[in-house]
Scaffold this active site. Structure first.
Site, PDB file in Angstrom:
ATOM      1  N   SER A  37      -6.093   5.968  21.884  1.00  0.00           N
ATOM      2  CA  SER A  37      -6.098   5.074  22.640  1.00  0.00           C
ATOM      3  C   SER A  37      -4.680   4.659  22.932  1.00  0.00           C
ATOM      4  O   SER A  37      -4.072   4.395  22.108  1.00  0.00           O
ATOM      5  CB  SER A  37      -6.525   3.810  22.968  1.00  0.00           C
ATOM      6  OG  SER A  37      -7.839   3.588  22.412  1.00  0.00           O
ATOM      7  N   HIS A  68      -7.587   5.981  29.207  1.00  0.00           N
ATOM      8  CA  HIS A  68      -7.229   7.670  28.874  1.00  0.00           C
ATOM      9  C   HIS A  68      -7.349   8.565  30.230  1.00  0.00           C
ATOM     10  O   HIS A  68      -8.511   7.954  31.102  1.00  0.00           O
ATOM     11  CB  HIS A  68      -9.246   7.564  27.947  1.00  0.00           C
ATOM     12  CG  HIS A  68      -9.091   8.071  26.864  1.00  0.00           C
ATOM     13  ND1 HIS A  68      -9.116   7.747  25.758  1.00  0.00           N
ATOM     14  CD2 HIS A  68      -9.031   5.764  26.437  1.00  0.00           C
ATOM     15  CE1 HIS A  68      -8.921   7.095  24.554  1.00  0.00           C
ATOM     16  NE2 HIS A  68      -9.051   6.159  24.776  1.00  0.00           N
ATOM     17  N   HIS A  90     -15.297   9.196  23.123  1.00  0.00           N
ATOM     18  CA  HIS A  90     -16.019   7.881  21.414  1.00  0.00           C
ATOM     19  C   HIS A  90     -17.360   7.996  22.034  1.00  0.00           C
ATOM     20  O   HIS A  90     -17.910   8.156  22.622  1.00  0.00           O
ATOM     21  CB  HIS A  90     -15.685   6.245  22.125  1.00  0.00           C
ATOM     22  CG  HIS A  90     -14.214   6.625  21.913  1.00  0.00           C
ATOM     23  ND1 HIS A  90     -12.911   6.930  23.381  1.00  0.00           N
ATOM     24  CD2 HIS A  90     -12.899   6.691  20.941  1.00  0.00           C
ATOM     25  CE1 HIS A  90     -11.776   6.973  22.934  1.00  0.00           C
ATOM     26  NE2 HIS A  90     -11.470   6.458  21.411  1.00  0.00           N
ATOM     27  N   TYR A  92     -19.007   5.300  21.140  1.00  0.00           N
ATOM     28  CA  TYR A  92     -19.630   4.151  21.979  1.00  0.00           C
ATOM     29  C   TYR A  92     -19.729   4.025  23.777  1.00  0.00           C
ATOM     30  O   TYR A  92     -20.239   2.928  24.227  1.00  0.00           O
ATOM     31  CB  TYR A  92     -18.362   3.120  21.471  1.00  0.00           C
ATOM     32  CG  TYR A  92     -16.776   3.050  21.798  1.00  0.00           C
ATOM     33  CD1 TYR A  92     -16.972   3.527  23.545  1.00  0.00           C
ATOM     34  CD2 TYR A  92     -16.029   3.053  20.810  1.00  0.00           C
ATOM     35  CE1 TYR A  92     -15.604   3.019  23.635  1.00  0.00           C
ATOM     36  CE2 TYR A  92     -14.610   3.431  21.441  1.00  0.00           C
ATOM     37  CZ  TYR A  92     -14.304   3.277  23.044  1.00  0.00           C
ATOM     38  OH  TYR A  92     -13.120   3.514  23.219  1.00  0.00           O
ATOM     39  N   GLU A  93     -18.626   5.053  24.232  1.00  0.00           N
ATOM     40  CA  GLU A  93     -19.356   5.481  25.743  1.00  0.00           C
ATOM     41  C   GLU A  93     -20.410   5.886  25.492  1.00  0.00           C
ATOM     42  O   GLU A  93     -21.146   5.923  26.704  1.00  0.00           O
ATOM     43  CB  GLU A  93     -18.063   6.787  25.857  1.00  0.00           C
ATOM     44  CG  GLU A  93     -16.516   6.135  25.718  1.00  0.00           C
ATOM     45  CD  GLU A  93     -15.720   6.704  26.113  1.00  0.00           C
ATOM     46  OE1 GLU A  93     -15.861   7.282  27.569  1.00  0.00           O
ATOM     47  OE2 GLU A  93     -15.128   7.607  25.732  1.00  0.00           O
ATOM     48  N   ALA A 120      -5.656   4.626  17.636  1.00  0.00           N
ATOM     49  CA  ALA A 120      -5.450   3.647  17.373  1.00  0.00           C
ATOM     50  C   ALA A 120      -6.149   2.525  16.204  1.00  0.00           C
ATOM     51  O   ALA A 120      -7.480   3.091  16.671  1.00  0.00           O
ATOM     52  CB  ALA A 120      -5.202   2.652  18.474  1.00  0.00           C
ATOM     53  N   MET A 218     -13.259   3.124  15.655  1.00  0.00           N
ATOM     54  CA  MET A 218     -14.243   4.049  16.222  1.00  0.00           C
ATOM     55  C   MET A 218     -14.047   5.618  16.851  1.00  0.00           C
ATOM     56  O   MET A 218     -14.501   5.677  17.715  1.00  0.00           O
ATOM     57  CB  MET A 218     -14.254   2.943  17.803  1.00  0.00           C
ATOM     58  CG  MET A 218     -14.532   1.957  17.587  1.00  0.00           C
ATOM     59  SD  MET A 218     -14.815   0.460  19.458  1.00  0.00           S
ATOM     60  CE  MET A 218     -14.336  -1.165  19.019  1.00  0.00           C
ATOM     61  N   SER A 219     -12.848   5.752  16.197  1.00  0.00           N
ATOM     62  CA  SER A 219     -13.245   6.823  16.816  1.00  0.00           C
ATOM     63  C   SER A 219     -12.783   8.268  15.526  1.00  0.00           C
ATOM     64  O   SER A 219     -13.103   7.948  14.155  1.00  0.00           O
ATOM     65  CB  SER A 219     -12.230   7.830  17.385  1.00  0.00           C
ATOM     66  OG  SER A 219     -10.657   7.052  17.221  1.00  0.00           O
ATOM     67  N   ASN A 242      -2.720  -3.515  15.549  1.00  0.00           N
ATOM     68  CA  ASN A 242      -3.644  -4.978  14.913  1.00  0.00           C
ATOM     69  C   ASN A 242      -4.335  -4.736  13.574  1.00  0.00           C
ATOM     70  O   ASN A 242      -4.666  -3.735  13.842  1.00  0.00           O
ATOM     71  CB  ASN A 242      -5.066  -5.414  16.096  1.00  0.00           C
ATOM     72  CG  ASN A 242      -6.080  -4.218  16.217  1.00  0.00           C
ATOM     73  OD1 ASN A 242      -6.202  -3.524  15.851  1.00  0.00           O
ATOM     74  ND2 ASN A 242      -6.415  -4.738  15.582  1.00  0.00           N
ATOM     75  N   HIS A 254      -8.560  -6.066  23.233  1.00  0.00           N
ATOM     76  CA  HIS A 254      -8.455  -5.048  23.622  1.00  0.00           C
ATOM     77  C   HIS A 254      -6.354  -4.438  24.634  1.00  0.00           C
ATOM     78  O   HIS A 254      -6.092  -4.259  23.605  1.00  0.00           O
ATOM     79  CB  HIS A 254      -9.290  -4.108  24.637  1.00  0.00           C
ATOM     80  CG  HIS A 254      -9.275  -2.523  25.553  1.00  0.00           C
ATOM     81  ND1 HIS A 254      -8.883  -1.593  24.393  1.00  0.00           N
ATOM     82  CD2 HIS A 254      -8.970  -2.034  26.105  1.00  0.00           C
ATOM     83  CE1 HIS A 254      -8.476  -0.470  24.622  1.00  0.00           C
ATOM     84  NE2 HIS A 254      -8.692  -0.684  26.413  1.00  0.00           N
TER      85      HIS A 254
HETATM   86  N1  HPA Z   1     -11.076  -1.970  15.069  1.00  0.00           N
HETATM   87  C1  HPA Z   1     -12.067  -0.715  15.487  1.00  0.00           C
HETATM   88  N2  HPA Z   1     -11.378  -0.115  16.803  1.00  0.00           N
HETATM   89  C2  HPA Z   1      -9.966  -0.437  16.108  1.00  0.00           C
HETATM   90  C3  HPA Z   1      -9.425  -1.396  16.314  1.00  0.00           C
HETATM   91  C4  HPA Z   1     -10.149  -2.317  14.938  1.00  0.00           C
HETATM   92  O1  HPA Z   1      -9.864  -3.703  14.826  1.00  0.00           O
HETATM   93  N3  HPA Z   1      -8.020  -1.785  16.646  1.00  0.00           N
HETATM   94  C5  HPA Z   1      -8.070  -0.451  16.723  1.00  0.00           C
HETATM   95  N4  HPA Z   1      -9.513   0.067  17.178  1.00  0.00           N
END
Ligand code: HPA
Length: 279
Positions: A37, A68, A90, A92-93, A120, A218-219, A242, A254
């Site tokens: 991402s 994306h 992903h 989650y999608e 990320a 998440m990937s 982050n 996000h």
């Molecule tokens: N958690 C999960 N997925 C992420 C995060 C996070 O803090 N930052 C970027 N992708």
């Protein structure tokens, strides 16, 4: 949907036939690169690019998330012929694991032997900070599913594949050395995959830290499991966009993830390009 081995092989043969018929490939790519991402700009570096939107590729899932691009880019980076995924699928999608990892199977069907995965991620390790790059040394699969569940694709690998060096040791050394030569600060650590799309709770982050995680996302984990099953060497790079939930007294968004990814993208692109050269 769970496919039999022969159904899967037929699908892959169709996809491969399409890609070859497009004249997309100048030669067998040396490496696959999956861009996370906000990190899609590496694709701009690709020389003599051949771009193929996912929606045009038979049997490919279609990318849904903003940020994306959803396309394959074949071309040259630092003298190596590569196959870049600009945008990934992903869990989650709503894709199932076979869909999430389908592009990695396509890479294997095309004969690729190496994969760079990027993402990320949230920093779990207190020594990390937003904007850091980190080499992935190992992972924790907290997704509750394994992409290899179901019929084993025996043309690709064993029923019970070893995962003790899922992220190639020699490649990690070379990436580490590359960062040193660039004077680029680089972290390293264990990536824990949660399914999302909600960010983790502070309690989940404490749990992940106790389990040995340095970053969360998440990937990546499904793709890396499938890559290992098919005998590919893997290098993993996280952009810490982050600090994970509960580390700092603020909420996650996000927007922050994308902002940080954009801020470090130039450095990230330079690093990945230099790494491609030495793999
Ligand atoms: N958690 C999960 N997925 C992420 C995060 C996070 O803090 N930052 C970027 N992708």
């Amino acid at each position: 949907m769970m496919l039999s081995e022969s159904e899967m092989n037929i699908k892959l043969a169709e996809t491969k036939r399409y890609l070859l018929a497009q004249g997309s490939l100048e030669e067998t790519p040396a490496l696959g690169i999956i861009l996370g991402s906000g990190l899609g700009r590496l694709a701009d570096l690709v020389e003599n690019p051949k771009v193929i939107p996912y929606r045009e590729i038979p049997n490919f899932p279609v990318s849904t998330v903003a940020g994306h691009a959803g396309q394959l880019v074949f071309g040259w980076v630092e003298g190596k012929y590569v196959m870049v995924m600009q945008g990934r699928f992903h869990f989650y999608e709503g894709y199932d694991m076979a869909e999430v990892t389908y592009p990695v199977r396509v890479m294997q069907a095309l004969g690729l032997k190496g994969l760079i995965v990027t993402n990320a991620a949230g920093g779990v390790n207190f020594d990390f900070k937003a904007g850091d790059l980190a080499l992935i040394t190992d992972h924790l699969n907290m997704l509750g599913v394994n992409p290899l569940r179901g019929a084993n694709l025996s043309d690709f690998g064993a029923r019970f594949p070893d995962m003790s060096e899922a992220y190639d040791v020699e490649w990690r050394k070379r990436a580490w050395q590359t960062a040193q030569e660039m004077g680029l600060p680089l972290q390293k650590g264990v990536y824990a995959a949660f399914s999302g799309p909600s960010y983790e709770t502070p309690a989940e982050i404490c749990y992940a830290r106790m389990m040995g995680a340095d970053m969360v996302g998440m990937s990546t984990v499904p793709e890396v499991i499938v890559a290992n099953h098919g005998g590919m060497r893997v290098l993993g790079i996280s952009c810490i966009t982050n600090m994970a939930a509960g580390v700092l007294p603020r909420k996650l968004s996000h927007a922050e993830v994308m902002e940080t990814a954009q801020r470090i993208e130039t450095e990230f692109v330079r690093f990945v390009a230099n790494v491609v050269r030495v793999l």
